[in-house]
Design an enzyme around this catalytic site. Structure first.
Site, PDB file in Angstrom:
ATOM      1  N   SER A 225       0.850  -1.189   0.000  1.00 43.73           N
ATOM      2  CA  SER A 225       0.000   0.000   0.000  1.00 43.73           C
ATOM      3  C   SER A 225       0.885   1.239   0.000  1.00 43.73           C
ATOM      4  CB  SER A 225      -0.903   0.004   1.242  1.00 43.73           C
ATOM      5  OG  SER A 225      -0.117   0.167   2.424  1.00 43.73           O
ATOM      6  N   LYS A 226       0.253   2.396   0.017  1.00 43.46           N
ATOM      7  CA  LYS A 226       0.999   3.655  -0.073  1.00 43.46           C
ATOM      8  C   LYS A 226       1.973   3.840   1.082  1.00 43.46           C
ATOM      9  CE  LYS A 226      -2.448   6.179  -2.773  1.00 43.46           C
ATOM     10  NZ  LYS A 226      -3.380   7.336  -2.807  1.00 43.46           N
ATOM     11  N   ARG A 227       1.699   3.188   2.208  1.00 42.97           N
ATOM     12  CA  ARG A 227       2.614   3.369   3.345  1.00 42.97           C
ATOM     13  C   ARG A 227       3.983   2.741   3.067  1.00 42.97           C
ATOM     14  NH1 ARG A 227      -0.810  -0.648   5.067  1.00 42.97           N
ATOM     15  NH2 ARG A 227       0.136  -2.635   5.687  1.00 42.97           N
ATOM     16  N   HIS A 228       4.048   1.861   2.068  1.00 42.66           N
ATOM     17  CA  HIS A 228       5.323   1.229   1.697  1.00 42.66           C
ATOM     18  C   HIS A 228       6.057   2.032   0.620  1.00 42.66           C
ATOM     19  CE1 HIS A 228       2.807  -2.287   3.087  1.00 42.66           C
ATOM     20  NE2 HIS A 228       3.846  -2.344   3.898  1.00 42.66           N
ATOM     21  N   GLY A 229       5.469   3.140   0.188  1.00 42.51           N
ATOM     22  CA  GLY A 229       6.048   3.924  -0.901  1.00 42.51           C
ATOM     23  C   GLY A 229       5.061   3.994  -2.048  1.00 42.51           C
TER      24      GLY A 229
END
Length: 464
Positions: free
Chosen positions: A239-243
């Site tokens: 997800s976006k939290r991983h980049g």
């Protein structure tokens, strides 16, 4: 040409993300390897969330990755008449029925089932009812098999079986008359002649329902292959939290498409110990047999390593064209007299992304040098003024070739009695504005005689 027909079918509710791009790539490689057909279908039945902007973004990403398709793009919103005809066929044959249960009724049934410890699925209340003639809202449900097992041989996961009693009568048409995903995907895949459906393993639970619809409509059931999902470094779904999860975000960050393709294919597929694959290599070597069953873990550092490799080994002419685009984005469009392919040659071993290369190349294409003040204070000193003047005189008269420039520079060293380090670094600062530029002779030759003299004279004026 083989009989293989595969597809990529994204929903245009956002950008093309990493997982979708990998699915598209796997389908593309299979089609190219076997001489089959690769179809692009846009699944835009979610009218409220689907946008033309998202369609354009998906098509742009496919083009950037080099995933050309043989048929399509087909749009589901242009096929509603077909879906309605197939739903009517199921109604006429007693394989589907109208369900008049309200949302309140369904919620109550679900809560009661959970209270009993049962699975919260539809209980078939309207399955045997006669259709009403009034205006009561209804959905249309498919009559799932009530006993037995639905099995299929997954090309990646092996045989998968579901007890039919676990599959309730799913909705195939909503109250507003629009068909649902699990129904239209079957009609489309069958009508488009798909022989193999390769998709993410989040669709495994949909497959037995879809197989029953294939059979009810008299369609041949294709083969299935469900690829493992992609996880972040914390082993949770990417997800976006991983980049960034958007493919085109990586293009904007300066990644090359060949690096992205190489990285995507290795997220779940392997071929011995090899790490570097061109598209031609992949077309030759890719197979579903080498796709693993466990989830792939997205590793930004590995992607960056691959990108650095492809920049170092890339053709300067092509990278120069790309560099021009990135420089323009930074606000420094290419200028006459500066060969960007030659600029690339000076920066290939120093850049991990094209954005990084563009930032390092800015000094080549600006009219005036922007000095790093600490470097200027240290190296643009009064004792350098006569040295810069001697260099300007020498470069103004020499033959402007690698041999000529080096000979002129060494002549100034001999004339002044200075070592290379005492002249090279101040000259680098005078020409580029800082101390981390490429080799001094490379810089001089790329700048050309006129710009080199202009910058040396500018440094002299600054000192004066």
């Amino acid at each position: 040409m083989s009989d293989l027909r595969v597809r990529f079918a994204p929903s245009p509710t956002g950008y093309l993300h990493i997982g979708g791009a990998r699915t598209a790539l796997f389908n593309y490689l299979l089609a190219r390897k076997e001489g089959g057909t690769f179809i692009l279908r846009i699944e835009d039945t979610d009218v409220e969330r689907s946008t033309q902007e998202s369609v354009d973004a998906i098509l742009q990403a496919m083009d950037w990755l080099g995933l050309s398709y043989d048929e399509g793009p087909f749009y589901q919103t242009e096929r509603f008449d077909l879906y309605k005809a197939k739903i009517q066929q199921l109604l006429d044959e007693g394989k589907a029925y109208k369900c008049y249960c309200s949302q309140e009724d369904l919620d109550a049934k679900r809560e009661a089932a959970m209270a009993r410890g049962d699975k919260p699925q539809y209980d078939g209340t309207c399955r045997a009812l006669e259709p009403r003639d009034d205006d009561t809202p209804y959905v249309i449900r498919f009559k799932s098999k009530e006993a037995g097992v639905t099995s299929f041989n997954d090309r990646i996961k092996g045989t998968i079986s579901f007890n039919n009693e676990e599959l309730d009568d799913m909705i195939i048409q909503r109250t507003d008359g629009t068909p649902t995903y699990n129904f239209v995907v079957v009609v489309d895949d069958a009508e488009m002649g798909l022989t193999l459906v390769v998709r993410g393993d989040d669709h495994v639970n949909n497959t037995p329902r879809q197989i029953q619809i294939y059979e009810a409509l008299g369609y041949a059931v294709p083969e299935f292959a469900h690829v493992p999902m992609i996880l972040g470094s914390d082993k949770k779904r990417l997800s976006k939290r991983h980049g960034a999860t958007s493919v085109m975000a990586y293009r904007d960050m300066g990644y090359l498409p060949e690096a992205m393709v190489n990285y995507l294919v290795r997220l779940g597929w392997s071929f011995g110990d090899e790490e570097i694959f061109s598209m031609d290599d992949l077309v030759e070597k890719f197979s579903l047999e080498n796709v693993g069953r466990s989830a792939g873990v997205f590793n930004p550092e590995k992607l960056l390593w691959l990108n650095e490799h492809y920049i170092k080994t890339g053709a300067p002419q092509r990278l120069g064209e790309l560099l021009g685009e990135y420089l323009t984005t930074l606000g420094y469009p290419p200028v006459d007299g500066i060969d960007l392919a030659e600029v690339v040659k000076t920066l290939q071993d120093r850049s991990k992304t094209m954005v990084e290369m563009a930032e390092k190349a800015v000094f080549y294409v600006t009219d005036s040098v922007e000095f790093d003040e600490s470097a200027a204070e240290k190296f643009l000193t009064a004792d350098q003024k006569p040295v810069f003047q001697a260099l300007a005189d020498a470069f103004g008269q020499c033959e402007f070739t690698p041999e000529g420039v080096e000979a002129a520079f060494k002549g100034v060293l001999k004339e002044t009695g200075l070592k290379f380090g005492k002249v090279g670094q101040p000259t680098r600062v005078a020409l580029s504005g800082g101390t981390s530029a490429p080799g001094i002779f490379e810089v001089i030759l790329v700048l050309g005689r006129e710009r080199t003299l202009q910058r040396l004279n500018g440094a002299i004026a600054r000192i004066g």
